[in-house]
Design a protein around this motif. Structure first.
Motif: not given
Length: 156
Positions: A137-142
């Motif tokens: 769910x947080x791939x883009x933030x990573x």
């Protein structure tokens, strides 16, 4: 032998207790003025998320990127103060406009969501156990954090 503590006035009326009571008497009304009555829990959730974001961010920078510096950490203090000021601004605007917390809750939940994404991405980058579905769910933030860390590393 049984230990029994006696409550005596000299044990209660100490300088430290007086200072704590005075601080509470000043801070509590200021807190309620800026954030509103009955909103302590949601502000504590936001503050808890911010603290976890700091902790996970430091660990991710130290372990993953080896880019952590105290200057970078100190530069995050104004950001944190800004994050804590936005709900207060929302509350004050709600009071001025006569709305029942729309801006306060909208801003506060938005900040909690943003900070949750950040701390989850940091924990993932630090190698801490985060469920794969949550990390996805947080791939883009990573990716954004990794790219920023690499730019910071190249700038040194």
């Amino acid at each position: 032998m049984r230990f029994v503590q006696r409550l005596e006035l000299e044990n209660i009326a100490t300088q430290a207790n007086a200072i704590a009571a005075a601080a509470g008497a000043v801070i509590a009304p200021v807190f309620h003025y800026f954030y509103g009555t009955g909103r302590t829990d949601i502000i504590v959730v936001l503050l808890f998320c911010i603290v976890l974001d700091w902790i996970t961010g430091i660990q991710a920078a130290k372990k993953k990127d080896k880019t952590y510096s105290s200057e970078y950490g100190l530069s995050r203090i104004p950001r944190t103060l800004f994050l804590l000021a936005l709900p207060a601004l929302g509350n004050l605007l709600d009071r001025v406009m006569g709305t029942p917390g729309f801006l306060f809750y909208g801003v506060t939940f938005g900040l909690i969501y943003h900070t949750w994404n950040s701390l989850t991405a940091n924990a993932t980058r630090a190698g801490w156990p985060v469920p794969k579905a949550v990390a996805k769910l947080v791939e883009s933030e990573i990716k954004a954090k990794t790219d920023r860390a690499m730019r910071q590393k190249e700038g040194k």
